[in-house]
Design a protein around this motif. Structure first.
Motif, short mmCIF file in Angstrom:
data_model
loop_
_atom_site.label_atom_id
_atom_site.label_comp_id
_atom_site.label_asym_id
_atom_site.label_seq_id
_atom_site.Cartn_x
_atom_site.Cartn_y
_atom_site.Cartn_z
N GLY A 54 0.79 -1.23 0.00
CA GLY A 54 0.00 0.00 0.00
C GLY A 54 0.82 1.27 0.00
O GLY A 54 0.33 2.33 0.39
N ARG A 55 2.06 1.20 -0.46
CA ARG A 55 2.94 2.38 -0.51
C ARG A 55 2.68 3.18 -1.79
O ARG A 55 2.52 2.60 -2.88
N VAL A 56 2.65 4.50 -1.67
CA VAL A 56 2.63 5.40 -2.82
C VAL A 56 4.04 5.94 -2.99
O VAL A 56 4.57 6.59 -2.08
N TYR A 57 4.65 5.67 -4.13
CA TYR A 57 6.02 6.10 -4.33
C TYR A 57 6.08 7.58 -4.71
O TYR A 57 5.35 8.03 -5.58
N SER A 58 6.95 8.30 -4.04
CA SER A 58 7.05 9.75 -4.24
C SER A 58 7.68 10.06 -5.59
O SER A 58 8.33 9.22 -6.22
N LYS A 59 7.52 11.31 -5.99
CA LYS A 59 8.13 11.77 -7.25
C LYS A 59 9.64 11.58 -7.21
O LYS A 59 10.26 11.18 -8.20
N GLU A 60 10.24 11.81 -6.05
CA GLU A 60 11.70 11.69 -5.91
C GLU A 60 12.16 10.25 -6.15
O GLU A 60 13.17 10.02 -6.82
N VAL A 61 11.44 9.29 -5.59
CA VAL A 61 11.79 7.88 -5.78
C VAL A 61 11.64 7.49 -7.25
O VAL A 61 12.50 6.81 -7.83
N LEU A 62 10.55 7.94 -7.87
CA LEU A 62 10.30 7.61 -9.27
C LEU A 62 11.36 8.24 -10.18
O LEU A 62 11.78 7.62 -11.17
N ILE A 63 11.81 9.43 -9.86
CA ILE A 63 12.89 10.07 -10.63
C ILE A 63 14.16 9.23 -10.55
O ILE A 63 14.85 9.02 -11.56
N LYS A 64 14.47 8.73 -9.36
CA LYS A 64 15.66 7.89 -9.20
C LYS A 64 15.55 6.63 -10.06
O LYS A 64 16.53 6.22 -10.70
N THR A 67 1.91 9.81 -11.85
CA THR A 67 2.08 8.73 -12.80
C THR A 67 3.55 8.71 -13.25
O THR A 67 4.18 9.76 -13.40
N TYR A 68 4.10 7.52 -13.42
CA TYR A 68 5.54 7.38 -13.62
C TYR A 68 6.07 8.26 -14.75
O TYR A 68 7.08 8.96 -14.59
N SER A 69 5.40 8.26 -15.89
CA SER A 69 5.96 8.95 -17.06
C SER A 69 6.01 10.46 -16.90
O SER A 69 6.65 11.16 -17.68
N SER A 70 5.37 10.98 -15.84
CA SER A 70 5.30 12.43 -15.66
C SER A 70 6.49 13.01 -14.90
O SER A 70 6.67 14.23 -14.86
N VAL A 71 7.32 12.15 -14.29
CA VAL A 71 8.28 12.67 -13.31
C VAL A 71 9.55 13.23 -13.94
O VAL A 71 10.28 13.99 -13.31
#
Length: 385
Positions: free
Chosen positions: A172-182, A212-216
């Motif tokens: 149930g984790r929402v991954y932050s923009k920072e994590v997705l950028i990494k 959404t992943y592609s937005s980061v």
């Protein structure tokens, strides 16, 4: 709304399969498959009726109805920080089918895909189905934190794909923009594809921002596919409707052609697409009430299990499942069997079959039901020990 009085148990016992009411003996409470116990919004039902009133159910465009593609693109752009055009959307037969299609497009037999551990079994199943090999990247079974150093270390000459589950099932984790950028930086540095399963992205609590992943980042837009579905948010799993989204139109066009979605070999039920479009465009008031109910159930389950001494819960930021740790020394399978036989409650064990090796010592409990059913189910589980 969303109480016991709003559940048609007789209908569920006829229609709710996949480990739920229609498959279990009388008297057993299913807190298993992630599917709501509540009927879909009446506006979806009405939308389906209106669509078929003229008596025509003709072929639609192979890539999806214009209204479906427009609705999905707007849904991501307004609620998930996306930048999709309707042409960036392909209608598919469920999010699960979308996951398989991406694996089939990206992987040749022997290629490697990185998936989380623990994570929903479909990630492994879709890679296996196309002859790919799996590398497991550990995520914390309580917080969902990704071991990014491990992620980098798993990448080799045969690695082609990183699979993300965001929000994460079962943690149930929402991954932050920072994590997705990494992740996007890691993928770009090694020229890898990324598939982001975002089927749970509507069911996010406490106003947490979802990206959404592609937005980061610009890197994230390249060589990435986003998968979405409607079974969780709107209770229409039986319509088997989902979408694959991709910002690179040339890439999506090639994906569509190679997936045989350029002829009547493939394509999706127009009725299912209409139901999904109506859900997005007109059922938001219903959904907002549903989300508030789910958050209340999340809080109730967390508080109840926290005081039990038998199960230590995580605190899901999203999804309608909770993934507590077993504290009495039993294996996941043994605990689930005990709960079924002694407590008359069906739950999903944190076994390798369902979530991978990293799930052992946990169980998954679904709380998309009334608080009365949830309370009874949790009470039965805890009193059975």
């Amino acid at each position: 709304m969303f109480s016991n009085n709003d559940i048609n148990f007789e209908a569920l016992k006829r229609k709710a399969y996949n480990g739920r009411w229609a498959t279990l003996e009388e008297g057993i409470i299913p807190l298993t498959a992630a599917d709501p116990d509540f009927r879909m919004s009446p506006v979806i039902e009405q939308g389906i009726i209106e669509y078929i009133k003229d008596g025509y159910l003709s072929y639609g465009p192979f890539s999806g109805l214009p209204e479906f593609k427009k609705s999905v693109a707007e849904h991501f752009n307004t609620g998930k920080n996306g930048s999709f055009t309707p042409e960036n959307v392909l209608a598919v037969n469920s999010a699960a089918m979308g996951m398989y299609m991406v694996a089939n497009y990206v992987l040749n037999p022997g290629d490697e895909a990185i998936i989380f551990d623990p994570v929903d079994f479909l990630f492994k199943k879709t890679v296996d189905a196309v002859g790919g090999n799996i590398k497991l990247c550990a995520v914390d079974s309580k917080t969902g934190d990704i071991d990014l150093e491990m992620l980098v270390s798993l990448i080799g000459s045969k690695t082609k794909l990183i699979n993300i589950c965001n929000p994460h099932n079962p943690v149930g984790r929402v991954y932050s923009k920072e994590v997705l950028i990494k992740i996007s930086e890691i993928a770009a540095a090694h020229d890898l594809w990324v598939m982001s399963d975002e089927i749970w992205s509507d069911i996010v609590y406490d106003g947490i921002e979802f990206n959404t992943y592609s937005s980061v980042s610009e890197e994230a837009k390249k060589k990435s596919f986003t998968v979405f579905g409607f079974s969780k948010s709107f209770g229409i799993a039986g319509l088997r409707i989902g979408a694959v989204l991709c910002n690179d139109q040339d890439l999506l066009d090639d994906f569509t052609e190679k997936s045989q979605f350029n002829s009547t070999i493939e394509g999706v039920s127009t009725l299912s697409q209409i139901a999904a479009s109506v859900a997005i465009d007109k059922a938001k008031p219903w959904f907002n009430d549903f989300l508030a109910h789910l958050q209340s159930n999340r809080d109730y389950a967390y508080k109840t299990l926290s005081n039990s001494g038998i199960l230590t819960p995580n605190f899901p930021e999203a999804t309608f499942v909770i993934f507590p740790k077993i504290e009495n020394g039993m294996t996941s399978e043994a605990f689930a069997q005990h709960a079924l036989q002694k407590g008359k409650v069906a739950i999903v064990p944190g076994s390798e079959r369902w979530f991978g090796k990293g799930a052992e010592g946990h169980i998954r409990i679904c709380f998309s039901t009334s608080q009365e059913i949830l309370a009874e189910g949790l009470d039965r589980i805890l009193k059975s020990f």
